[in-house]
Scaffold this motif. Structure first.
Motif, short mmCIF file in Angstrom:
data_model
loop_
_atom_site.label_atom_id
_atom_site.label_comp_id
_atom_site.label_asym_id
_atom_site.label_seq_id
_atom_site.Cartn_x
_atom_site.Cartn_y
_atom_site.Cartn_z
N THR A 97 2.37 1.93 -3.27
CA THR A 97 1.37 2.14 -4.34
C THR A 97 1.12 3.88 -4.16
OG1 THR A 97 0.24 0.32 -4.42
CG2 THR A 97 -1.20 2.18 -4.83
N MET A 98 1.06 4.21 -2.85
CA MET A 98 0.91 5.68 -2.51
C MET A 98 1.92 6.57 -2.85
SD MET A 98 -2.31 6.11 -1.15
CE MET A 98 -2.78 4.70 -2.19
N THR A 134 -2.12 16.03 -9.57
CA THR A 134 -2.32 16.18 -11.04
C THR A 134 -1.32 17.13 -11.51
OG1 THR A 134 -4.31 17.46 -10.69
CG2 THR A 134 -4.54 15.11 -10.85
N HIS A 179 0.73 -1.19 0.05
CA HIS A 179 -0.17 0.11 0.10
C HIS A 179 0.83 1.38 -0.11
CE1 HIS A 179 -3.42 2.76 0.82
NE2 HIS A 179 -2.50 3.11 1.80
N GLN A 197 -9.87 14.79 -2.20
CA GLN A 197 -8.98 14.49 -3.04
C GLN A 197 -7.50 14.82 -2.42
OE1 GLN A 197 -10.22 16.67 -6.48
NE2 GLN A 197 -11.41 15.04 -7.21
N ILE A 223 -4.59 13.17 -4.52
CA ILE A 223 -3.79 12.88 -5.75
C ILE A 223 -3.19 14.11 -6.56
CG2 ILE A 223 -3.09 11.55 -7.64
CD1 ILE A 223 -4.99 9.39 -6.43
N ARG A 257 4.04 5.96 -5.52
CA ARG A 257 3.59 6.25 -6.95
C ARG A 257 2.43 7.18 -7.30
NH1 ARG A 257 4.34 0.47 -6.89
NH2 ARG A 257 2.24 0.31 -7.29
N LYS A 258 1.48 7.29 -6.49
CA LYS A 258 0.39 7.97 -6.87
C LYS A 258 0.63 9.37 -6.46
CE LYS A 258 -3.17 4.91 -6.88
NZ LYS A 258 -4.80 4.56 -6.44
N ASN A 259 1.71 9.84 -5.81
CA ASN A 259 2.08 11.09 -5.62
C ASN A 259 1.06 11.80 -4.72
OD1 ASN A 259 3.85 13.13 -5.65
ND2 ASN A 259 3.76 13.78 -7.57
N ILE A 260 0.91 11.46 -3.42
CA ILE A 260 -0.15 11.90 -2.61
C ILE A 260 0.38 13.16 -1.78
CG2 ILE A 260 -1.25 11.34 -0.54
CD1 ILE A 260 -2.34 9.67 -2.91
#
Length: 185
Positions: free
Chosen positions: A29-30, A165, A26, A161, A163, A32-35
């Motif tokens: 994954t977080m 962008t 987890h 939200q 993430i 990579r998602k650039n939280i």
């Protein structure tokens, strides 16, 4: 099944290892998602000035009994239906039924849709449409929505939200679309 103290300890150890692995997956994954950190997201929440909506005709719980299912059937969004059947041809939401003209899946989509319409017609002869809705005063409180009913406040915990962008990200949450507490007094 846990049978003995010895197997209990092994079982607990195995579960711990499994959850450690899940946590690591987890976390990767977080990353990579650039939280974006939640505090920063809250500072860059979606802001808009909403007009004061007209009051509803009736507050509270409303029951719709014996609702005409033909009216409901006209509102069906068929895209998810075709997606589930893996018929992903040209299908913009508002241009139905373009998928029928698709060279690859058009013929099968027509057949599937005809079958669905037949089943829907049969269901509409044997079922009655019923619905229960509730309209209550509500306001935002931080990231959450607070609903007032019967002199009590019910807090609905919401997400925001996070993430990234782009550079000028705005991080929306459901509460951003509700007024402040004084908006329903």
């Amino acid at each position: 099944a846990v049978v003995s103290t010895q197997s209990t300890g092994k079982y607990i150890g195995d579960v711990r290892k499994l959850y450690e692995r899940i946590q690591l997956d987890h976390d990767k994954t977080m990353q990579r998602k650039n939280i974006t950190p939640l505090r920063e997201c809250r500072n860059r929440r979606f802001k808009c000035s909403l007009p004061t909506p007209p009051p509803p005709n009736q507050l509270g719980v409303q029951v719709f009994d014996n609702y005409d299912l033909k009216e409901v059937a006209e509102l069906i969004d068929w895209k998810p239906f075709f997606d589930v059947w893996q018929l992903r041809g040209r299908y913009p939401n508002r241009s139905f039924p373009k998928i029928f003209d698709d060279k690859t899946v058009g013929a099968e989509a027509k057949k599937l849709f005809a079958d669905a319409q037949e089943m829907l017609a049969e269901l509409m002869t044997s079922l009655k449409g019923k619905a229960v809705i509730g309209l209550f005063p509500a306001h935002s409180q931080d990231d959450d929505v607070v609903i007032r009913h019967g002199g009590r406040d019910l807090t609905c915990y919401m997400l925001r939200q996070q993430i990234k962008t782009g550079k000028e990200d705005v991080y929306a949450g459901t509460a951003d679309f509700n007024g402040p507490p004084e908006s329903h007094d």
